[in-house]
Design a protein around this motif. Sequence first.
Motif, PDB file in Angstrom:
ATOM      1  N   LEU A 147      26.324  23.921   5.353  1.00 23.65           N
ATOM      2  CA  LEU A 147      26.124  24.257   6.569  1.00 23.65           C
ATOM      3  C   LEU A 147      27.147  24.914   7.420  1.00 23.65           C
ATOM      4  O   LEU A 147      27.312  25.877   8.188  1.00 23.65           O
ATOM      5  N   ASN A 148      28.576  24.612   6.911  1.00 19.57           N
ATOM      6  CA  ASN A 148      29.868  25.121   7.145  1.00 19.57           C
ATOM      7  C   ASN A 148      29.836  26.549   6.657  1.00 19.57           C
ATOM      8  O   ASN A 148      30.334  27.422   7.351  1.00 19.57           O
ATOM      9  N   ARG A 149      29.188  26.823   5.619  1.00 16.25           N
ATOM     10  CA  ARG A 149      29.420  28.215   4.860  1.00 16.25           C
ATOM     11  C   ARG A 149      28.584  29.193   5.604  1.00 16.25           C
ATOM     12  O   ARG A 149      28.815  30.166   5.771  1.00 16.25           O
ATOM     13  N   TYR A 150      27.257  28.747   6.014  1.00 13.42           N
ATOM     14  CA  TYR A 150      26.375  29.516   6.522  1.00 13.42           C
ATOM     15  C   TYR A 150      26.361  29.515   8.364  1.00 13.42           C
ATOM     16  O   TYR A 150      25.398  30.171   8.748  1.00 13.42           O
ATOM     17  N   LEU A 151      26.785  28.376   8.863  1.00 16.75           N
ATOM     18  CA  LEU A 151      26.791  28.346  10.109  1.00 16.75           C
ATOM     19  C   LEU A 151      28.045  27.940  10.887  1.00 16.75           C
ATOM     20  O   LEU A 151      28.368  28.989  11.669  1.00 16.75           O
ATOM     21  N   PHE A 152      28.650  26.676  10.799  1.00 13.19           N
ATOM     22  CA  PHE A 152      29.777  26.587  11.573  1.00 13.19           C
ATOM     23  C   PHE A 152      30.891  27.275  11.354  1.00 13.19           C
ATOM     24  O   PHE A 152      31.504  27.545  12.177  1.00 13.19           O
ATOM     25  N   LEU A 153      31.274  27.589  10.058  1.00 15.17           N
ATOM     26  CA  LEU A 153      32.328  28.638   9.940  1.00 15.17           C
ATOM     27  C   LEU A 153      32.553  30.086  10.340  1.00 15.17           C
ATOM     28  O   LEU A 153      33.271  30.677  10.440  1.00 15.17           O
ATOM     29  N   GLN A 154      31.222  30.278  10.990  1.00 13.56           N
ATOM     30  CA  GLN A 154      31.050  31.594  11.710  1.00 13.56           C
ATOM     31  C   GLN A 154      31.827  31.500  13.010  1.00 13.56           C
ATOM     32  O   GLN A 154      32.203  32.817  13.577  1.00 13.56           O
ATOM     33  N   LEU A 155      32.289  30.554  13.268  1.00 16.18           N
ATOM     34  CA  LEU A 155      33.157  30.312  14.555  1.00 16.18           C
ATOM     35  C   LEU A 155      34.576  30.186  14.027  1.00 16.18           C
ATOM     36  O   LEU A 155      35.502  30.172  15.088  1.00 16.18           O
ATOM     37  N   GLY A 156      34.641  30.054  12.935  1.00 15.46           N
ATOM     38  CA  GLY A 156      36.261  30.072  12.308  1.00 15.46           C
ATOM     39  C   GLY A 156      36.753  28.521  12.325  1.00 15.46           C
ATOM     40  O   GLY A 156      35.896  27.695  13.124  1.00 15.46           O
ATOM     41  N   PRO A 157      37.605  28.176  11.526  1.00 16.91           N
ATOM     42  CA  PRO A 157      37.762  26.608  11.522  1.00 16.91           C
ATOM     43  C   PRO A 157      38.296  26.030  12.806  1.00 16.91           C
ATOM     44  O   PRO A 157      37.814  25.029  13.028  1.00 16.91           O
ATOM     45  N   VAL A 158      39.006  26.708  13.670  1.00 17.61           N
ATOM     46  CA  VAL A 158      39.407  26.056  14.881  1.00 17.61           C
ATOM     47  C   VAL A 158      38.077  25.940  15.882  1.00 17.61           C
ATOM     48  O   VAL A 158      37.938  24.719  16.430  1.00 17.61           O
ATOM     49  N   ALA A 160      34.961  25.738  14.974  1.00 21.81           N
ATOM     50  CA  ALA A 160      33.935  24.899  14.276  1.00 21.81           C
ATOM     51  C   ALA A 160      34.456  23.417  14.562  1.00 21.81           C
ATOM     52  O   ALA A 160      33.641  22.631  14.794  1.00 21.81           O
ATOM     53  N   THR A 161      36.041  23.144  14.629  1.00 17.90           N
ATOM     54  CA  THR A 161      36.292  21.811  14.877  1.00 17.90           C
ATOM     55  C   THR A 161      35.931  21.564  16.345  1.00 17.90           C
ATOM     56  O   THR A 161      35.616  20.243  16.685  1.00 17.90           O
ATOM     57  N   ILE A 162      36.370  22.425  17.135  1.00 19.18           N
ATOM     58  CA  ILE A 162      35.790  22.065  18.876  1.00 19.18           C
ATOM     59  C   ILE A 162      34.341  21.996  19.032  1.00 19.18           C
ATOM     60  O   ILE A 162      34.013  21.138  19.560  1.00 19.18           O
ATOM     61  N   THR A 163      33.677  22.700  18.081  1.00 21.39           N
ATOM     62  CA  THR A 163      32.205  22.455  18.324  1.00 21.39           C
ATOM     63  C   THR A 163      31.845  21.146  17.899  1.00 21.39           C
ATOM     64  O   THR A 163      31.108  20.317  18.399  1.00 21.39           O
ATOM     65  N   PHE A 164      32.536  20.563  16.668  1.00 22.37           N
ATOM     66  CA  PHE A 164      32.076  19.450  16.345  1.00 22.37           C
ATOM     67  C   PHE A 164      32.551  18.275  17.034  1.00 22.37           C
ATOM     68  O   PHE A 164      31.679  17.353  17.321  1.00 22.37           O
ATOM     69  N   LEU A 165      33.803  18.136  17.705  1.00 23.63           N
ATOM     70  CA  LEU A 165      34.212  17.393  18.846  1.00 23.63           C
ATOM     71  C   LEU A 165      33.478  17.309  19.992  1.00 23.63           C
ATOM     72  O   LEU A 165      32.965  16.200  20.534  1.00 23.63           O
ATOM     73  N   ILE A 166      32.997  18.416  20.415  1.00 28.28           N
ATOM     74  CA  ILE A 166      31.939  18.472  21.765  1.00 28.28           C
ATOM     75  C   ILE A 166      30.689  17.839  21.437  1.00 28.28           C
ATOM     76  O   ILE A 166      30.181  16.732  21.954  1.00 28.28           O
ATOM     77  N   ILE A 167      30.133  17.945  20.192  1.00 24.81           N
ATOM     78  CA  ILE A 167      28.774  17.404  19.746  1.00 24.81           C
ATOM     79  C   ILE A 167      28.969  15.958  19.287  1.00 24.81           C
ATOM     80  O   ILE A 167      28.199  15.078  19.703  1.00 24.81           O
TER      81      ILE A 167
END
Length: 199
Positions: A147-158, A160-167
């Motif tokens: 999931l990180n390789r093909y989806l979340f890391l398209q936002l970059g580490p920062v 992706a982390t913000i997205t994770f925290l929101i959800i």
Amino acid sequence: MPRKDSDGSESKGHGMNDVIGIVLIGVAALFLLSLFSNHPGDLPFIKEDKDATERVIHNWIGPVGAYLAFALFFVFGAAAYLVPCFLLLYGMAQFMTSLEFLNRRWGWAVAMVVISMGMFDLHGSAMESLRSHINAPSAGGLLGMTLNRYLFLQLGPVGATITFLIIYLIGMLYLTNYSFKELIAALREMKPSFAGATS
């Protein structure tokens, strides 16, 4: 004797909920014990002691539990610990009126597991010892890594982390049936009483 509703018909729905609840709680117990008693040496293709002539099963659920723990950790990583917790919670929801709202919000439980997998994989460098212990390809498991390789890391580490925290925070709101507005109001009510106690 079968239970009956006010119109005299048997309450089949409640009986089925009882069965579902018992099954979910039972499966949660099996998963939880398998995970917490996991030992990599239980599996024949993972040999910690090459001189050992006889393989001893350490897992409390036996060989089945050993393979089950390996599969859960391999797929979900450390987030596998959340799976039996949510199964237990939803099993209890079949018996407790106060938890019935969870039956309509199971999707948020799935989202919490997915987000945890992504978060663990993203910050896996800080969890290397845990990853090694559970013998997973990543701290977030195969799914978290993918999931990180093909989806979340398209936002970059920062990002992706913000997205994770929101959800994650939204999921907590729906699964606890609580709101930050109520929490802030409760804290404001506690502040005067605390100030009076210390004066």
